[in-house]
Design a protein around this motif. Structure first.
Motif, PDB file in Angstrom:
ATOM      1  N   LYS A 108       0.874  -1.172   0.000  1.00  0.00           N
ATOM      2  CA  LYS A 108       0.000   0.000   0.000  1.00  0.00           C
ATOM      3  C   LYS A 108       0.902   1.209   0.000  1.00  0.00           C
ATOM      4  O   LYS A 108       1.933   1.203   0.663  1.00  0.00           O
ATOM      5  N   GLY A 109       0.554   2.267  -0.704  1.00  0.00           N
ATOM      6  CA  GLY A 109       1.386   3.467  -0.698  1.00  0.00           C
ATOM      7  C   GLY A 109       1.379   4.123   0.683  1.00  0.00           C
ATOM      8  O   GLY A 109       0.439   3.944   1.464  1.00  0.00           O
ATOM      9  N   THR A 110       2.448   4.866   0.993  1.00  0.00           N
ATOM     10  CA  THR A 110       2.502   5.576   2.281  1.00  0.00           C
ATOM     11  C   THR A 110       2.342   7.072   2.043  1.00  0.00           C
ATOM     12  O   THR A 110       3.056   7.658   1.215  1.00  0.00           O
ATOM     13  N   LEU A 111       1.371   7.632   2.770  1.00  0.00           N
ATOM     14  CA  LEU A 111       1.065   9.057   2.607  1.00  0.00           C
ATOM     15  C   LEU A 111       1.461   9.799   3.874  1.00  0.00           C
ATOM     16  O   LEU A 111       1.063   9.420   4.978  1.00  0.00           O
ATOM     17  N   LEU A 112       2.238  10.846   3.703  1.00  0.00           N
ATOM     18  CA  LEU A 112       2.645  11.661   4.848  1.00  0.00           C
ATOM     19  C   LEU A 112       1.841  12.967   4.826  1.00  0.00           C
ATOM     20  O   LEU A 112       1.850  13.692   3.823  1.00  0.00           O
ATOM     21  N   ILE A 113       1.129  13.195   5.930  1.00  0.00           N
ATOM     22  CA  ILE A 113       0.318  14.416   6.008  1.00  0.00           C
ATOM     23  C   ILE A 113       1.038  15.411   6.922  1.00  0.00           C
ATOM     24  O   ILE A 113       1.327  15.096   8.077  1.00  0.00           O
ATOM     25  N   VAL A 114       1.308  16.595   6.393  1.00  0.00           N
ATOM     26  CA  VAL A 114       2.061  17.580   7.191  1.00  0.00           C
ATOM     27  C   VAL A 114       1.255  18.875   7.276  1.00  0.00           C
ATOM     28  O   VAL A 114       1.061  19.575   6.270  1.00  0.00           O
ATOM     29  N   ASP A 115       0.779  19.139   8.463  1.00  0.00           N
ATOM     30  CA  ASP A 115       0.005  20.376   8.677  1.00  0.00           C
ATOM     31  C   ASP A 115       0.106  20.715  10.158  1.00  0.00           C
ATOM     32  O   ASP A 115       0.004  19.820  11.006  1.00  0.00           O
ATOM     33  N   ASP A 116       0.288  22.015  10.451  1.00  0.00           N
ATOM     34  CA  ASP A 116       0.413  22.346  11.874  1.00  0.00           C
ATOM     35  C   ASP A 116      -0.957  22.559  12.533  1.00  0.00           C
ATOM     36  O   ASP A 116      -1.054  22.744  13.733  1.00  0.00           O
ATOM     37  N   GLU A 117      -2.027  22.490  11.718  1.00  0.00           N
ATOM     38  CA  GLU A 117      -3.375  22.596  12.309  1.00  0.00           C
ATOM     39  C   GLU A 117      -3.982  21.199  12.401  1.00  0.00           C
ATOM     40  O   GLU A 117      -3.953  20.439  11.415  1.00  0.00           O
ATOM     41  N   GLU A 118      -4.534  20.920  13.570  1.00  0.00           N
ATOM     42  CA  GLU A 118      -5.021  19.555  13.783  1.00  0.00           C
ATOM     43  C   GLU A 118      -6.232  19.219  12.917  1.00  0.00           C
ATOM     44  O   GLU A 118      -6.365  18.100  12.413  1.00  0.00           O
ATOM     45  N   GLY A 119      -7.133  20.197  12.702  1.00  0.00           N
ATOM     46  CA  GLY A 119      -8.384  19.968  11.952  1.00  0.00           C
ATOM     47  C   GLY A 119      -8.132  19.373  10.571  1.00  0.00           C
ATOM     48  O   GLY A 119      -8.539  18.235  10.280  1.00  0.00           O
ATOM     49  N   PRO A 120      -7.402  20.121   9.691  1.00  0.00           N
ATOM     50  CA  PRO A 120      -7.159  19.591   8.347  1.00  0.00           C
ATOM     51  C   PRO A 120      -6.378  18.283   8.375  1.00  0.00           C
ATOM     52  O   PRO A 120      -6.617  17.386   7.561  1.00  0.00           O
ATOM     53  N   ARG A 121      -5.432  18.163   9.330  1.00  0.00           N
ATOM     54  CA  ARG A 121      -4.622  16.950   9.436  1.00  0.00           C
ATOM     55  C   ARG A 121      -5.521  15.732   9.653  1.00  0.00           C
ATOM     56  O   ARG A 121      -5.431  14.719   8.961  1.00  0.00           O
ATOM     57  N   GLU A 122      -6.439  15.884  10.591  1.00  0.00           N
ATOM     58  CA  GLU A 122      -7.341  14.796  10.953  1.00  0.00           C
ATOM     59  C   GLU A 122      -8.267  14.450   9.786  1.00  0.00           C
ATOM     60  O   GLU A 122      -8.504  13.273   9.477  1.00  0.00           O
ATOM     61  N   SER A 123      -8.808  15.532   9.133  1.00  0.00           N
ATOM     62  CA  SER A 123      -9.757  15.223   8.055  1.00  0.00           C
ATOM     63  C   SER A 123      -9.037  14.515   6.905  1.00  0.00           C
ATOM     64  O   SER A 123      -9.585  13.596   6.280  1.00  0.00           O
ATOM     65  N   LEU A 124      -7.775  14.882   6.629  1.00  0.00           N
ATOM     66  CA  LEU A 124      -7.025  14.182   5.572  1.00  0.00           C
ATOM     67  C   LEU A 124      -6.808  12.722   5.952  1.00  0.00           C
ATOM     68  O   LEU A 124      -6.905  11.822   5.125  1.00  0.00           O
ATOM     69  N   ARG A 125      -6.517  12.485   7.226  1.00  0.00           N
ATOM     70  CA  ARG A 125      -6.321  11.104   7.677  1.00  0.00           C
ATOM     71  C   ARG A 125      -7.577  10.276   7.429  1.00  0.00           C
ATOM     72  O   ARG A 125      -7.511   9.142   6.918  1.00  0.00           O
ATOM     73  N   LEU A 126      -8.735  10.874   7.749  1.00  0.00           N
ATOM     74  CA  LEU A 126      -9.996  10.148   7.574  1.00  0.00           C
ATOM     75  C   LEU A 126     -10.257   9.838   6.098  1.00  0.00           C
ATOM     76  O   LEU A 126     -10.724   8.763   5.741  1.00  0.00           O
ATOM     77  N   ILE A 127      -9.935  10.822   5.269  1.00  0.00           N
ATOM     78  CA  ILE A 127     -10.172  10.618   3.828  1.00  0.00           C
ATOM     79  C   ILE A 127      -9.354   9.445   3.285  1.00  0.00           C
ATOM     80  O   ILE A 127      -9.826   8.633   2.511  1.00  0.00           O
ATOM     81  N   PHE A 128      -8.069   9.372   3.706  1.00  0.00           N
ATOM     82  CA  PHE A 128      -7.143   8.426   3.044  1.00  0.00           C
ATOM     83  C   PHE A 128      -6.810   7.161   3.826  1.00  0.00           C
ATOM     84  O   PHE A 128      -6.075   6.312   3.330  1.00  0.00           O
ATOM     85  N   LYS A 129      -7.332   7.024   5.044  1.00  0.00           N
ATOM     86  CA  LYS A 129      -6.872   5.915   5.900  1.00  0.00           C
ATOM     87  C   LYS A 129      -7.162   4.535   5.319  1.00  0.00           C
ATOM     88  O   LYS A 129      -6.441   3.582   5.588  1.00  0.00           O
ATOM     89  N   GLU A 130      -8.200   4.422   4.474  1.00  0.00           N
ATOM     90  CA  GLU A 130      -8.514   3.106   3.889  1.00  0.00           C
ATOM     91  C   GLU A 130      -7.560   2.758   2.741  1.00  0.00           C
ATOM     92  O   GLU A 130      -7.294   1.603   2.479  1.00  0.00           O
TER      93      GLU A 130
END
Ligand SMILES: Nc1ncnc2c1ncn2[C@@H]1O[C@H](COP(=O)(O)OP(=O)(O)OP(=O)(O)O)[C@@H](O)[C@H]1O
Ligand SMILES: [Mg+2]
Length: 427
Positions: free
Chosen positions: A23-45
């Motif tokens: 599976k590809g590995t995605l690194l999410i880099v953001d200093d705000e927790e909100g966008p970071r979390e929503s990106l995680r939810l979008i791509f976690k599957e």
């Protein structure tokens, strides 16, 4: 699949998985927790997720894990997104980076593209644009990895092929060396066997030996002993073939070697009823070639000269000292003539010129270029190995000498060896 904890991710050693199954590995880099979390939810599957809340953490994660794609906020506290981008590309040039921008100037955008960011998306982003940007980046990364893997595989294959060729060549050379030992030892063995037959004839069925018989046997035994020593020297020569130094060769006089040759040829079966003559030097001198090798060269050339025709003909071995270097320009390779080893030839006077001349049928222009090739013979597999001249050429080359052949159909052939000389040790 759940995101890796930062601690786990950092302590996990970099372990590349096969690109097709991983599976590809995605690194999410953001200093705000909100966008970071929503990106995680979008791509976690779809992907393995790593998350960083600032630049240094992102760099550390990328150093310790194989990150395929990073989604990176351009505006962060501390290390800026542009700097993180540059450093990520430093860690792994093929990481694909999608930048998230708010109200950046075109200059910043240009800078990001120059640093090879693969895409940029406005914040707040819409889901489908973000999905397709990351999917596209992942695809590019997979392709890059595949190209790289294929290149590596190709390189491995090339190396394997090269090694195999080397191996083949070494086996071939080894085979040639073994065949040469057998070829060269065959000469002394023929002499030994001839002498034993002579002694047997002399002794016959007699029960007592007369004084002359004893003298005769003693004399033949001496020659046999010399030939056994010859066999041992030949095998030594080949065994140390690769690290041989001609410098420490014993410096026996040429005339002494010619006397040995005459003893050998007297009983050689190929001599038959041919005429044989040896012209030594008016004054003895040493050469830069081991004594056994000089005899081997002359023996191979003389035996060839005898065997070139069953009809009685003459074979003359002649040595001369040249007080001038050879005029190489006067030699022209052609249908009747060839000069070998010119590149390695130490052409400085005085030179020894050693020729073996026969009045046989000559060598035809079609086969002249082939006679020095290993295993080339016109004598049939049961009578010749085709190694004799190849051995001569090799020995002459090692001694920095040159080898010349001149032939004329119906007239005969002359092989000439030119060797650098050395003064004889006065012992
Ligand atoms: N003096 C010569 N006259 C005519 N042909 C020759 C002469 N010397 C060599 N040749 C040719 O060159 C070929 C190669 O010689 P080379 O000594 O390498 O092998 P060979 O004599 O055939 O075999 P081996 O040396 O094992 O007995 C010979 O088969 C022969 O055709
Ligand atoms: Mg031969």
């Amino acid at each position: 699949m759940a995101a890796l904890s930062i601690k786990d991710a950092i302590s996990t050693p970099k372990k590349p998985l096969a690109p097709s199954k991983r599976k590809g590995t995605l690194l999410i880099v953001d200093d705000e927790e909100g966008p970071r979390e929503s990106l995680r939810l979008i791509f976690k599957e779809d992907y393995e997720i790593l998350m960083a809340s600032d630049g240094p953490m992102a760099i550390e994660l990328a150093t310790k894990n194989k990150v395929d794609v990073a989604v990176l906020d351009i505006r962060m506290a501390g290390m800026s997104g542009i700097e993180v981008l540059a450093r990520l590309k430093n860690v792994e040039p093929s990481i694909e980076v999608v930048m998230m921008t708010a109200f950046e100037t075109t200059d910043t955008m240009r800078q990001a593209l120059r640093l090879r960011a693969c895409d940029y998306i406005n914040k707040p982003f819409d889901l489908s644009t973000m999905r397709s940007a990351v999917a596209h980046a992942m695809q590019r990364r997979t392709l890059d990895t595949e190209i790289l893997t294929n290149e590596e595989k190709l390189q491995e294959l090339r190396e394997e092929l090269h090694n195999q060729k080397l191996q083949e060549q070494m086996t071939h050379t080894r085979g040639e060396i073994y065949a040469s030992i057998i070829h060269d030892i065959n000469g002394p063995l023929t002499v030994i066997s001839g002498f034993i037959q002579l002694m047997n004839q002399r002794i016959g069925n007699s029960t007592r030996l007369e004084v002359e018989d004893l003298e005769f046997i003693k004399d033949r035994l001496k020659t046999i002993t010399r030939q056994v020593t010859n066999c041992i020297e030949i095998s030594r020569r080949y065994l140390s073939f690769l690290r041989r130094q001609t410098d420490d060769a014993p410096r026996v006089g040429v005339n002494q070697l010619l006397t040995d040759l005459s003893h050998l040829m007297r009983v050689h079966p190929s001599k038959q009823n041919h005429y044989f003559e040896i012209h030594p030097l008016p004054q003895d001198i040493g050469v830069s070639m081991n004594g056994t090798d000089v005899i081997q060269v002359l023996l191979n050339l003389s035996v060839n000269a005898f065997q070139c025709s069953p009809i009685s003909h003459s074979v003359v071995v002649e040595c001369r000292l040249l007080q001038q270097p050879l005029e190489l320009a006067s030699f022209k390779d052609g249908p009747q003539e060839r000069l070998l080893n010119v590149e390695n030839f130490k052409n400085s006077a005085p030179l020894l010129k050693m020729s073996v001349r026969d009045s046989g049928p000559g060598v035809s222009p079609e086969i002249l270029p082939k006679i020095f090739q290993p295993y080339f013979t016109t004598k049939g597999a049961n009578h010749g190995t085709g190694l004799g001249l190849n051995i001569v050429q090799r020995l002459v080359k090692e001694a920095k000498g040159a080898l010349h052949v001149r032939t004329e159909m119906g007239e005969g052939t002359t092989f000439t060896v030119y060797l650098p000389t050395v003064p004889l040790a006065t012992a």
